[in-house]
Design a protein around this motif. Structure first.
Motif, mmCIF file in Angstrom:
data_model
loop_
_atom_site.group_PDB
_atom_site.id
_atom_site.type_symbol
_atom_site.label_atom_id
_atom_site.label_comp_id
_atom_site.label_asym_id
_atom_site.label_seq_id
_atom_site.Cartn_x
_atom_site.Cartn_y
_atom_site.Cartn_z
ATOM 1 N N PRO A 1 5.911 -14.496 -3.267
ATOM 2 C CA PRO A 1 7.090 -15.180 -2.567
ATOM 3 C C PRO A 1 7.691 -16.122 -3.557
ATOM 4 N N GLY A 2 8.883 -16.405 -3.592
ATOM 5 C CA GLY A 2 9.677 -17.296 -4.870
ATOM 6 C C GLY A 2 9.391 -17.077 -6.275
ATOM 7 N N ASP A 3 8.674 -15.855 -6.667
ATOM 8 C CA ASP A 3 8.080 -15.518 -7.682
ATOM 9 C C ASP A 3 7.159 -16.688 -8.436
ATOM 10 N N GLU B 1 -8.550 -18.743 0.783
ATOM 11 C CA GLU B 1 -7.697 -17.667 1.412
ATOM 12 C C GLU B 1 -6.207 -17.607 0.770
ATOM 13 N N ASP B 2 -5.865 -18.919 0.633
ATOM 14 C CA ASP B 2 -4.540 -18.970 -0.071
ATOM 15 C C ASP B 2 -4.531 -18.545 -1.690
ATOM 16 N N PHE B 3 -5.570 -18.465 -2.358
ATOM 17 C CA PHE B 3 -5.758 -18.448 -3.632
ATOM 18 C C PHE B 3 -6.042 -16.799 -3.839
ATOM 19 N N ARG B 4 -6.850 -16.265 -3.047
ATOM 20 C CA ARG B 4 -7.352 -14.814 -3.386
ATOM 21 C C ARG B 4 -6.091 -14.097 -3.571
ATOM 22 N N PRO B 5 -4.883 -14.012 -2.639
ATOM 23 C CA PRO B 5 -3.849 -12.933 -2.927
ATOM 24 C C PRO B 5 -3.224 -13.348 -3.974
ATOM 25 N N VAL B 6 -3.191 -14.395 -4.399
ATOM 26 C CA VAL B 6 -2.623 -14.934 -5.932
ATOM 27 C C VAL B 6 -3.281 -14.294 -6.935
ATOM 28 N N VAL B 7 -4.622 -14.192 -7.059
ATOM 29 C CA VAL B 7 -5.505 -13.661 -7.988
ATOM 30 C C VAL B 7 -5.276 -12.289 -8.109
ATOM 31 N N ASP B 8 -5.503 -11.635 -6.738
ATOM 32 C CA ASP B 8 -5.133 -10.397 -6.745
ATOM 33 C C ASP B 8 -3.905 -9.715 -7.269
ATOM 34 N N HIS B 9 -2.642 -10.612 -6.994
ATOM 35 C CA HIS B 9 -1.537 -10.180 -7.507
ATOM 36 C C HIS B 9 -1.460 -10.135 -9.017
ATOM 37 N N ILE B 10 -1.896 -11.342 -9.728
ATOM 38 C CA ILE B 10 -1.869 -11.624 -10.984
ATOM 39 C C ILE B 10 -2.613 -10.290 -11.763
ATOM 40 N N LYS B 11 -3.913 -10.236 -11.189
ATOM 41 C CA LYS B 11 -4.757 -9.164 -11.685
ATOM 42 C C LYS B 11 -4.004 -7.727 -11.577
ATOM 43 N N SER B 12 -3.054 -7.604 -10.672
ATOM 44 C CA SER B 12 -2.475 -6.215 -10.803
ATOM 45 C C SER B 12 -1.335 -6.167 -11.470
ATOM 46 N N GLN B 13 -0.694 -7.292 -12.135
ATOM 47 C CA GLN B 13 0.282 -7.349 -13.068
ATOM 48 C C GLN B 13 -0.239 -7.361 -14.458
#
Length: 121
Positions: free
Chosen positions: A50-52, A107-119
């Motif tokens: 969200p918001g990049d 719980e807020d950080f986990r999706p950010v980490v997962d997204h960065i890892k996928s990128q």
């Protein structure tokens, strides 16, 4: 009481000189030990969030270096020796080789980490 030594915290993101070590440390918080090399701009890795931008709040301390934090309200520069709070909607860029330690809601950080890892893969 819970403590974490940087070398004992697992690496969850690594590549191009970027290193993130993180683990839950107690309650709802995780500790993160981060290294960004000079010139690292996390914007491309955050595309699609969200918001990049990172939407997780962080409280921390810049051990070494200088960073620009890009936010919708403008850019701020942080230097070694400063404690900080970064609210949701930020993108870091390293002006110098930088190291910092921060605390974030797990719980807020986990999706950010997962997204960065996928990128980065």
């Amino acid at each position: 009481m819970t403590a974490a030594n940087r070398d004992d915290v697992p690496v969850v993101i690594e590549g191009g000189g970027v290193e993130l070590r993180t683990k839950p440390i107690g309650g709802d918080l995780s500790v993160g030990f981060i290294r960004l090399p000079k010139g690292a701009h996390m914007g491309p890795a955050m595309q699609g969030l969200p918001g990049d931008a990172c939407q997780c709040p962080h409280w921390g301390y810049l051990i070494k270096g200088r960073l620009t934090m890009h936010t919708p309200a403008g850019d701020d520069v942080y230097e070694a020796g400063q404690a900080y709070y970064w609210g949701p909607g930020h993108v870091p860029e390293a002006l110098e080789d930088s190291e910092f330690v921060e605390f974030s809601p797990t719980e807020d950080f986990r999706p950010v980490v997962d997204h960065i890892k996928s990128q980065m893969s």
